[in-house]
Design an enzyme around this catalytic site. Structure first.
Site, PDB file in Angstrom:
ATOM      1  N   LYS A  33       0.852  -1.076  -0.288  1.00 50.37           N
ATOM      2  CA  LYS A  33      -0.039  -0.051   0.041  1.00 50.37           C
ATOM      3  C   LYS A  33       0.810   1.248  -0.077  1.00 50.37           C
ATOM      4  CE  LYS A  33      -2.351   1.839   3.605  1.00 50.37           C
ATOM      5  NZ  LYS A  33      -1.904   3.328   3.587  1.00 50.37           N
ATOM      6  N   ASP A  60      -3.308   4.289  -1.793  1.00 51.97           N
ATOM      7  CA  ASP A  60      -4.275   4.825  -0.701  1.00 51.97           C
ATOM      8  C   ASP A  60      -4.400   6.205  -0.537  1.00 51.97           C
ATOM      9  OD1 ASP A  60      -5.810   4.813   1.574  1.00 51.97           O
ATOM     10  OD2 ASP A  60      -4.266   4.356   2.759  1.00 51.97           O
ATOM     11  N   LYS A  62      -7.311   8.058  -0.496  1.00 52.16           N
ATOM     12  CA  LYS A  62      -8.707   8.587   0.071  1.00 52.16           C
ATOM     13  C   LYS A  62      -9.040   9.833  -0.389  1.00 52.16           C
ATOM     14  CE  LYS A  62      -7.067   6.545   4.400  1.00 52.16           C
ATOM     15  NZ  LYS A  62      -5.944   6.269   4.345  1.00 52.16           N
ATOM     16  N   ASP A  65     -13.480  15.170  -2.773  1.00 53.30           N
ATOM     17  CA  ASP A  65     -13.534  16.310  -3.322  1.00 53.30           C
ATOM     18  C   ASP A  65     -15.022  16.497  -4.169  1.00 53.30           C
ATOM     19  OD1 ASP A  65     -12.992  19.173  -4.356  1.00 53.30           O
ATOM     20  OD2 ASP A  65     -10.768  18.486  -4.261  1.00 53.30           O
ATOM     21  N   THR A 120     -10.523   3.892  10.707  1.00 51.90           N
ATOM     22  CA  THR A 120     -10.277   2.902  11.939  1.00 51.90           C
ATOM     23  C   THR A 120      -9.621   3.573  13.120  1.00 51.90           C
ATOM     24  OG1 THR A 120      -8.307   2.112  10.930  1.00 51.90           O
ATOM     25  CG2 THR A 120     -10.045   0.794  10.693  1.00 51.90           C
ATOM     26  N   ARG A 212       2.424  -0.471  11.044  1.00 57.93           N
ATOM     27  CA  ARG A 212       3.692  -0.310  11.969  1.00 57.93           C
ATOM     28  C   ARG A 212       3.963  -1.734  12.454  1.00 57.93           C
ATOM     29  NH1 ARG A 212       0.420   4.747  14.438  1.00 57.93           N
ATOM     30  NH2 ARG A 212      -1.088   3.664  13.350  1.00 57.93           N
TER      31      ARG A 212
HETATM   32  O1  C5P Z   1       0.434   1.329  11.224  1.00 55.69           O
HETATM   33  P1  C5P Z   1      -1.047   0.684  10.694  1.00 55.69           P
HETATM   34  O2  C5P Z   1      -1.140  -0.757  10.724  1.00 55.69           O
HETATM   35  O3  C5P Z   1      -1.861   1.779  11.846  1.00 55.69           O
HETATM   36  O4  C5P Z   1      -1.363   1.442   9.208  1.00 55.69           O
HETATM   37  C1  C5P Z   1      -2.704   1.192   8.862  1.00 55.69           C
HETATM   38  C2  C5P Z   1      -2.508   2.186   7.499  1.00 55.69           C
HETATM   39  O5  C5P Z   1      -3.795   1.821   7.023  1.00 55.69           O
HETATM   40  C3  C5P Z   1      -2.245   3.287   7.479  1.00 55.69           C
HETATM   41  O6  C5P Z   1      -1.332   3.536   6.248  1.00 55.69           O
HETATM   42  C4  C5P Z   1      -3.450   4.343   7.166  1.00 55.69           C
HETATM   43  O7  C5P Z   1      -3.420   5.306   6.583  1.00 55.69           O
HETATM   44  C5  C5P Z   1      -4.293   3.057   6.532  1.00 55.69           C
HETATM   45  N1  C5P Z   1      -5.821   3.268   7.043  1.00 55.69           N
HETATM   46  C6  C5P Z   1      -6.488   3.045   8.195  1.00 55.69           C
HETATM   47  N2  C5P Z   1      -7.783   3.338   8.513  1.00 55.69           N
HETATM   48  C7  C5P Z   1      -8.450   3.471   7.396  1.00 55.69           C
HETATM   49  C8  C5P Z   1      -8.118   3.566   6.068  1.00 55.69           C
HETATM   50  C9  C5P Z   1      -6.528   3.549   5.923  1.00 55.69           C
HETATM   51  O8  C5P Z   1      -5.665   2.888   9.195  1.00 55.69           O
HETATM   52  N3  C5P Z   1      -9.884   3.789   7.536  1.00 55.69           N
END
Ligand code: C5P
Length: 235
Positions: A33, A60, A62, A65, A120, A212
């Site tokens: 991603k 990604d 998002k 607009d 999330t 992460r």
């Molecule tokens: O580091 P972590 O596992 O929290 O990363 C989650 C990834 O998913 C990040 O790149 C974040 O921008 C993306 N994301 C998210 N929740 C969403 C959509 C995308 O955490 N609803």
């Protein structure tokens, strides 16, 4: 088919590519991603380079607009030939339809298009009190998912905890792409609506997006393998 998508959240091309070099010997080439940080930091050439290395890509960005701007932007992104991209469902059905139109090439092909329901990191309390979106977060997510389905999208980005809810309102084929993944023994960071890779498998996610817990691990390759084992192979 279920897969693990690694959120390659790095500020520049060299950091991202040296991270991906660690996966050169893995049996499966990770689905990657590319989010705002890397895309804005490194520019569109990073998409071409990661694709040249043979990874599938979820771009990604998002988008949210006015419909005309989203249509024209999706037309530009379509030329990058990624495998999946996204918009915010909050942009309305009209905006999601415009995104789909912009993304579809002359020959009818296009990347998968999914819509973010509620991030999330957003709790129900904040959604109610700050965003003034009233009601239960599950109801909001169901409705946003139904809007995405009505617009003709392929699925939504939601918490893994909401996958079965989305599938029961939009059908089993409607994709759920789920960030908010943490191992049972790791920190939640800023994520709120989270679960483990194995639980995400049980609830029915199609793809988990993991940042992460893999990028920050002492051994990213074994953290990735642990995600594959739990989520894809059900071990
Ligand atoms: O580091 P972590 O596992 O929290 O990363 C989650 C990834 O998913 C990040 O790149 C974040 O921008 C993306 N994301 C998210 N929740 C969403 C959509 C995308 O955490 N609803």
């Amino acid at each position: 088919m279920k897969d693990v998508i690694i959120a390659c959240d790095f500020p520049c091309e060299s950091d991202a590519l040296s991270f991906l070099d660690r996966f050169s010997l893995t049996e499966r080439k990770p689905f990657v991603k590319i989010g705002m940080e890397l895309f804005y930091g490194a520019g569109p050439s990073i998409v071409r380079e990661i694709k040249r290395r043979g990874h599938r890509i979820f771009l990604d960005l998002k988008l949210h607009d006015i419909p005309n701007t989203v249509r024209k932007t999706m037309k530009v992104l379509s030329a990058l030939d990624v495998d999946m991209t996204n918009v915010h469902a909050a942009g309305t059905i009209e905006m999601m339809q415009a995104a789909l139109e912009g993304l579809t090439r002359f020959d009818g092909t296009r990347p998968l298009l999914v819509a973010v329901t509620q991030l999330t990191s957003t709790s129900e309390e904040r959604m109610n009190s700050e965003l003034l979106v009233q009601g239960h977060i599950q109801d909001v997510i169901s409705r946003y998912a139904e809007n995405a389905a009505a617009a003709g999208l392929d699925g939504v980005v939601c918490s893994p905890l909401e996958s079965s809810l989305v599938k029961s309102s939009c059908g089993q084929e409607f994709l759920t792409v789920t960030p908010g993944i943490r191992f049972a023994d790791s920190a939640s960071d800023d994520q709120v609506r989270i679960t483990t890779p194995s639980r995400a498998r049980e609830i029915g996610s199609d793809y988990i997006v993991v940042g992460r817990p893999i990028t920050g691990a002492a051994d990213p390759v074994s953290a990735y393998q642990r995600c594959l084992n739990e989520f894809v192979y059900g071990k």
